[in-house]
Design a protein around this motif. Structure first.
Motif, PDB file in Angstrom:
ATOM      1  N   GLU A 111       0.864  -1.152   0.201  1.00  0.00           N
ATOM      2  CA  GLU A 111      -0.035  -0.079  -0.059  1.00  0.00           C
ATOM      3  C   GLU A 111       0.916   1.165   0.053  1.00  0.00           C
ATOM      4  O   GLU A 111       0.381   2.339  -0.279  1.00  0.00           O
ATOM      5  N   ARG A 112       2.062   1.213   0.131  1.00  0.00           N
ATOM      6  CA  ARG A 112       3.012   2.417   0.484  1.00  0.00           C
ATOM      7  C   ARG A 112       4.106   2.395  -0.428  1.00  0.00           C
ATOM      8  O   ARG A 112       5.321   2.978  -0.097  1.00  0.00           O
ATOM      9  N   ILE A 113       4.126   1.656  -1.417  1.00  0.00           N
ATOM     10  CA  ILE A 113       5.190   1.764  -2.431  1.00  0.00           C
ATOM     11  C   ILE A 113       5.640   3.232  -3.266  1.00  0.00           C
ATOM     12  O   ILE A 113       4.710   3.855  -3.396  1.00  0.00           O
ATOM     13  N   GLU A 114       6.713   3.669  -3.145  1.00  0.00           N
ATOM     14  CA  GLU A 114       7.150   4.889  -3.703  1.00  0.00           C
ATOM     15  C   GLU A 114       8.080   4.640  -4.849  1.00  0.00           C
ATOM     16  O   GLU A 114       8.754   3.673  -5.032  1.00  0.00           O
ATOM     17  N   ALA A 115       7.625   5.405  -5.885  1.00  0.00           N
ATOM     18  CA  ALA A 115       8.589   5.113  -7.127  1.00  0.00           C
ATOM     19  C   ALA A 115       9.021   6.495  -7.664  1.00  0.00           C
ATOM     20  O   ALA A 115       8.659   7.530  -7.474  1.00  0.00           O
ATOM     21  N   ASP A 116      10.211   6.246  -7.931  1.00  0.00           N
ATOM     22  CA  ASP A 116      11.269   7.415  -8.585  1.00  0.00           C
ATOM     23  C   ASP A 116      11.624   6.973  -9.807  1.00  0.00           C
ATOM     24  O   ASP A 116      12.161   6.025 -10.048  1.00  0.00           O
ATOM     25  N   TYR A 117      11.966   8.166 -10.901  1.00  0.00           N
ATOM     26  CA  TYR A 117      12.625   7.509 -12.039  1.00  0.00           C
ATOM     27  C   TYR A 117      13.632   8.712 -12.255  1.00  0.00           C
ATOM     28  O   TYR A 117      13.346  10.067 -12.369  1.00  0.00           O
ATOM     29  N   ALA A 158      17.525   9.509 -14.413  1.00  0.00           N
ATOM     30  CA  ALA A 158      18.826   8.768 -15.144  1.00  0.00           C
ATOM     31  C   ALA A 158      18.505   7.654 -15.801  1.00  0.00           C
ATOM     32  O   ALA A 158      19.586   6.710 -15.974  1.00  0.00           O
ATOM     33  N   GLY A 159      17.293   7.331 -16.300  1.00  0.00           N
ATOM     34  CA  GLY A 159      16.999   6.039 -16.892  1.00  0.00           C
ATOM     35  C   GLY A 159      16.817   4.823 -16.184  1.00  0.00           C
ATOM     36  O   GLY A 159      16.588   3.781 -16.414  1.00  0.00           O
ATOM     37  N   VAL A 160      16.709   4.931 -14.553  1.00  0.00           N
ATOM     38  CA  VAL A 160      16.474   4.091 -13.865  1.00  0.00           C
ATOM     39  C   VAL A 160      15.182   4.452 -13.063  1.00  0.00           C
ATOM     40  O   VAL A 160      15.068   5.338 -12.318  1.00  0.00           O
ATOM     41  N   LEU A 161      14.223   3.310 -12.930  1.00  0.00           N
ATOM     42  CA  LEU A 161      13.060   3.408 -12.163  1.00  0.00           C
ATOM     43  C   LEU A 161      13.113   2.701 -10.783  1.00  0.00           C
ATOM     44  O   LEU A 161      13.725   1.475 -10.976  1.00  0.00           O
ATOM     45  N   THR A 162      13.156   3.311  -9.506  1.00  0.00           N
ATOM     46  CA  THR A 162      13.452   2.702  -8.463  1.00  0.00           C
ATOM     47  C   THR A 162      12.121   2.667  -7.885  1.00  0.00           C
ATOM     48  O   THR A 162      11.421   3.847  -7.513  1.00  0.00           O
ATOM     49  N   LEU A 163      11.617   1.720  -7.303  1.00  0.00           N
ATOM     50  CA  LEU A 163      10.702   1.395  -6.400  1.00  0.00           C
ATOM     51  C   LEU A 163      11.065   0.894  -4.856  1.00  0.00           C
ATOM     52  O   LEU A 163      12.278   0.280  -4.726  1.00  0.00           O
ATOM     53  N   ARG A 164      10.649   1.542  -3.961  1.00  0.00           N
ATOM     54  CA  ARG A 164      11.068   1.330  -2.595  1.00  0.00           C
ATOM     55  C   ARG A 164       9.633   0.904  -1.841  1.00  0.00           C
ATOM     56  O   ARG A 164       8.803   1.614  -1.889  1.00  0.00           O
ATOM     57  N   ILE A 165       9.597  -0.438  -1.338  1.00  0.00           N
ATOM     58  CA  ILE A 165       8.709  -0.896  -0.576  1.00  0.00           C
ATOM     59  C   ILE A 165       8.892  -1.300   0.726  1.00  0.00           C
ATOM     60  O   ILE A 165       9.807  -2.082   1.123  1.00  0.00           O
ATOM     61  N   PRO A 166       8.219  -0.723   1.591  1.00  0.00           N
ATOM     62  CA  PRO A 166       8.424  -0.865   2.987  1.00  0.00           C
ATOM     63  C   PRO A 166       8.228  -2.237   3.517  1.00  0.00           C
ATOM     64  O   PRO A 166       7.221  -2.723   3.147  1.00  0.00           O
ATOM     65  N   ILE A 167       8.863  -2.658   4.520  1.00  0.00           N
ATOM     66  CA  ILE A 167       8.605  -3.890   5.488  1.00  0.00           C
ATOM     67  C   ILE A 167       7.217  -3.603   5.994  1.00  0.00           C
ATOM     68  O   ILE A 167       7.291  -2.507   6.875  1.00  0.00           O
ATOM     69  N   ALA A 168       6.334  -4.400   6.235  1.00  0.00           N
ATOM     70  CA  ALA A 168       5.215  -4.206   6.881  1.00  0.00           C
ATOM     71  C   ALA A 168       5.383  -4.243   8.405  1.00  0.00           C
ATOM     72  O   ALA A 168       6.136  -5.129   8.793  1.00  0.00           O
ATOM     73  N   GLU A 169       4.570  -3.405   9.062  1.00  0.00           N
ATOM     74  CA  GLU A 169       4.915  -3.406  10.638  1.00  0.00           C
ATOM     75  C   GLU A 169       4.659  -4.895  11.329  1.00  0.00           C
ATOM     76  O   GLU A 169       5.577  -5.220  12.103  1.00  0.00           O
ATOM     77  N   ARG A 170       3.736  -5.811  10.708  1.00  0.00           N
ATOM     78  CA  ARG A 170       3.615  -6.978  11.108  1.00  0.00           C
ATOM     79  C   ARG A 170       4.599  -7.915  11.153  1.00  0.00           C
ATOM     80  O   ARG A 170       4.662  -8.903  11.608  1.00  0.00           O
ATOM     81  N   ALA A 171       5.776  -7.596  10.145  1.00  0.00           N
ATOM     82  CA  ALA A 171       6.726  -8.494   9.823  1.00  0.00           C
ATOM     83  C   ALA A 171       7.945  -8.262  10.410  1.00  0.00           C
ATOM     84  O   ALA A 171       8.930  -9.153  10.569  1.00  0.00           O
TER      85      ALA A 171
END
Length: 144
Positions: free
Chosen positions: A105-111, A113-126
Protein backbone atom coordinates in the motif's frame (compact mmCIF):
# COMPACT_ATOMS: atom_id res chain seq x y z
CA UNK A 1 11.29 -11.54 -0.08
CA UNK A 2 11.14 -11.59 -3.89
CA UNK A 3 10.52 -14.50 -6.21
CA UNK A 4 11.12 -14.76 -9.93
CA UNK A 5 8.02 -15.87 -11.76
CA UNK A 6 9.56 -17.17 -15.00
CA UNK A 7 13.06 -18.67 -15.03
CA UNK A 8 13.22 -18.64 -18.85
CA UNK A 9 12.73 -14.88 -19.29
CA UNK A 10 16.48 -14.21 -19.11
CA UNK A 11 17.01 -16.64 -22.00
CA UNK A 12 14.27 -14.84 -23.97
CA UNK A 13 16.02 -11.52 -23.30
CA UNK A 14 19.35 -12.83 -24.60
CA UNK A 15 17.73 -14.30 -27.74
CA UNK A 16 15.91 -11.00 -28.40
CA UNK A 17 19.16 -9.06 -28.02
CA UNK A 18 21.00 -11.35 -30.43
CA UNK A 19 18.19 -11.46 -32.98
CA UNK A 20 17.45 -7.74 -32.80
CA UNK A 21 13.72 -8.23 -32.23
CA UNK A 22 11.74 -5.72 -30.21
CA UNK A 23 9.14 -6.42 -27.57
CA UNK A 24 5.45 -6.09 -28.32
CA UNK A 25 2.45 -5.70 -26.00
CA UNK A 26 1.64 -9.40 -26.45
CA UNK A 27 5.27 -10.52 -25.97
CA UNK A 28 7.29 -7.82 -24.19
CA UNK A 29 11.05 -7.87 -23.72
CA UNK A 30 12.47 -8.27 -20.23
CA UNK A 31 13.99 -5.24 -18.51
CA UNK A 32 17.06 -5.75 -16.29
CA UNK A 33 16.59 -5.17 -12.57
CA UNK A 34 18.33 -5.24 -9.20
CA UNK A 35 16.56 -5.98 -5.91
CA UNK A 36 17.95 -5.57 -2.42
CA UNK A 37 17.00 -4.78 1.15
CA UNK A 38 18.08 -1.43 2.55
CA UNK A 39 17.18 -0.88 6.19
CA UNK A 40 13.42 -1.24 6.64
CA UNK A 41 12.51 -1.39 2.96
CA UNK A 42 13.08 -3.37 -0.22
CA UNK A 43 14.41 -1.53 -3.22
CA UNK A 44 13.89 -2.67 -6.81
CA UNK A 45 15.69 -0.79 -9.60
CA UNK A 46 14.75 -1.27 -13.26
CA UNK A 47 16.92 -0.08 -16.16
CA UNK A 48 14.74 1.90 -18.58
CA UNK A 49 17.02 4.33 -20.42
CA UNK A 50 15.31 6.51 -22.98
CA UNK A 51 11.80 5.81 -21.68
CA UNK A 52 9.62 8.78 -20.73
CA UNK A 53 7.69 8.63 -17.45
CA UNK A 54 4.33 8.71 -19.24
CA UNK A 55 5.29 5.43 -20.99
CA UNK A 56 5.82 3.56 -17.69
CA UNK A 57 2.99 1.65 -16.01
CA UNK A 58 3.34 0.22 -12.49
CA UNK A 59 0.63 -2.05 -11.11
CA UNK A 60 0.23 -4.19 -7.98
CA UNK A 61 -2.52 -6.78 -7.80
CA UNK A 62 -2.46 -8.84 -4.64
CA UNK A 63 1.27 -9.48 -4.29
CA UNK A 64 2.17 -9.41 -8.00
CA UNK A 65 4.11 -6.31 -9.02
CA UNK A 66 4.02 -5.60 -12.77
CA UNK A 67 6.11 -2.92 -14.46
CA UNK A 68 5.57 -2.21 -18.17
CA UNK A 69 7.31 0.40 -20.25
CA UNK A 70 7.54 1.34 -23.91
CA UNK A 71 10.53 2.89 -25.62
CA UNK A 72 9.19 4.63 -28.69
CA UNK A 73 11.23 5.67 -31.71
CA UNK A 74 12.26 9.30 -31.69
CA UNK A 75 11.26 11.44 -34.65
CA UNK A 76 14.36 11.93 -36.78
CA UNK A 77 12.78 14.23 -39.32
CA UNK A 78 13.02 14.26 -43.10
CA UNK A 79 16.31 13.57 -44.81
CA UNK A 80 17.70 11.41 -42.01
CA UNK A 81 19.11 8.05 -43.00
CA UNK A 82 19.81 5.63 -40.15
CA UNK A 83 23.29 4.13 -40.35
CA UNK A 84 23.11 2.07 -37.16
CA UNK A 85 20.27 1.32 -34.76
CA UNK A 86 21.20 -0.86 -31.77
CA UNK A 87 19.03 0.63 -29.04
CA UNK A 88 16.05 -1.68 -28.55
CA UNK A 89 12.59 -0.19 -29.07
CA UNK A 90 9.24 -1.61 -28.11
CA UNK A 91 7.61 -2.87 -24.95
CA UNK A 92 9.43 -4.05 -21.84
CA UNK A 93 7.84 -5.81 -18.89
CA UNK A 94 8.77 -7.45 -15.63
CA UNK A 95 6.65 -9.21 -13.02
CA UNK A 96 7.85 -9.80 -9.48
CA UNK A 97 6.03 -11.74 -6.78
CA UNK A 98 6.25 -9.76 -3.54
CA UNK A 99 6.24 -11.43 -0.13
CA UNK A 100 3.37 -10.89 2.31
CA UNK A 101 5.84 -9.16 4.61
CA UNK A 102 6.01 -6.10 2.31
CA UNK A 103 3.60 -3.17 2.57
CA UNK A 104 2.30 -2.88 -1.01
CA UNK A 105 0.00 0.00 0.00
CA UNK A 106 2.99 2.33 0.49
CA UNK A 107 5.19 1.71 -2.56
CA UNK A 108 7.13 4.78 -3.69
CA UNK A 109 8.43 5.17 -7.26
CA UNK A 110 11.16 7.50 -8.57
CA UNK A 111 12.61 7.78 -12.06
CA UNK A 112 16.02 9.34 -12.54
CA UNK A 113 18.72 8.96 -15.21
CA UNK A 114 16.90 6.08 -16.90
CA UNK A 115 16.46 4.05 -13.71
CA UNK A 116 13.03 3.38 -12.20
CA UNK A 117 13.43 2.80 -8.46
CA UNK A 118 10.65 1.33 -6.33
CA UNK A 119 10.88 1.42 -2.54
CA UNK A 120 8.63 -1.00 -0.68
CA UNK A 121 8.48 -0.73 3.13
CA UNK A 122 8.55 -3.84 5.27
CA UNK A 123 5.12 -4.27 6.86
CA UNK A 124 4.88 -3.48 10.57
CA UNK A 125 3.51 -6.95 11.27
CA UNK A 126 6.66 -8.49 9.79
CA UNK A 127 9.14 -6.48 11.87
CA UNK A 128 10.66 -8.13 14.94
CA UNK A 129 9.05 -7.02 18.16
CA UNK A 130 9.55 -7.66 21.82
CA UNK A 131 6.85 -9.58 23.67
CA UNK A 132 6.49 -8.69 27.32
CA UNK A 133 5.55 -11.33 29.81
CA UNK A 134 2.70 -10.47 32.15
CA UNK A 135 3.20 -11.32 35.82
CA UNK A 136 0.62 -13.49 37.42
CA UNK A 137 0.58 -13.94 41.15
CA UNK A 138 -0.25 -17.46 42.22
CA UNK A 139 -1.83 -16.23 45.50
CA UNK A 140 -5.46 -15.26 45.79
CA UNK A 141 -6.52 -12.55 48.12
CA UNK A 142 -9.39 -13.27 50.45
CA UNK A 143 -11.61 -10.32 51.03
CA UNK A 144 -13.91 -10.02 54.01
Amino acid sequence: MLMRTDPFREMDRIVQQLSGTSGTWSKPSVMPMDAYRQGEEYVIAFDLPGVSTDAIDIDVERNMLTVKAERRPTGKGDGVQMELSERPLGVFSRQVMLADTLDTERIEADYDAGVLTLRIPIAERAKPRKISIGRTDGHKQISS
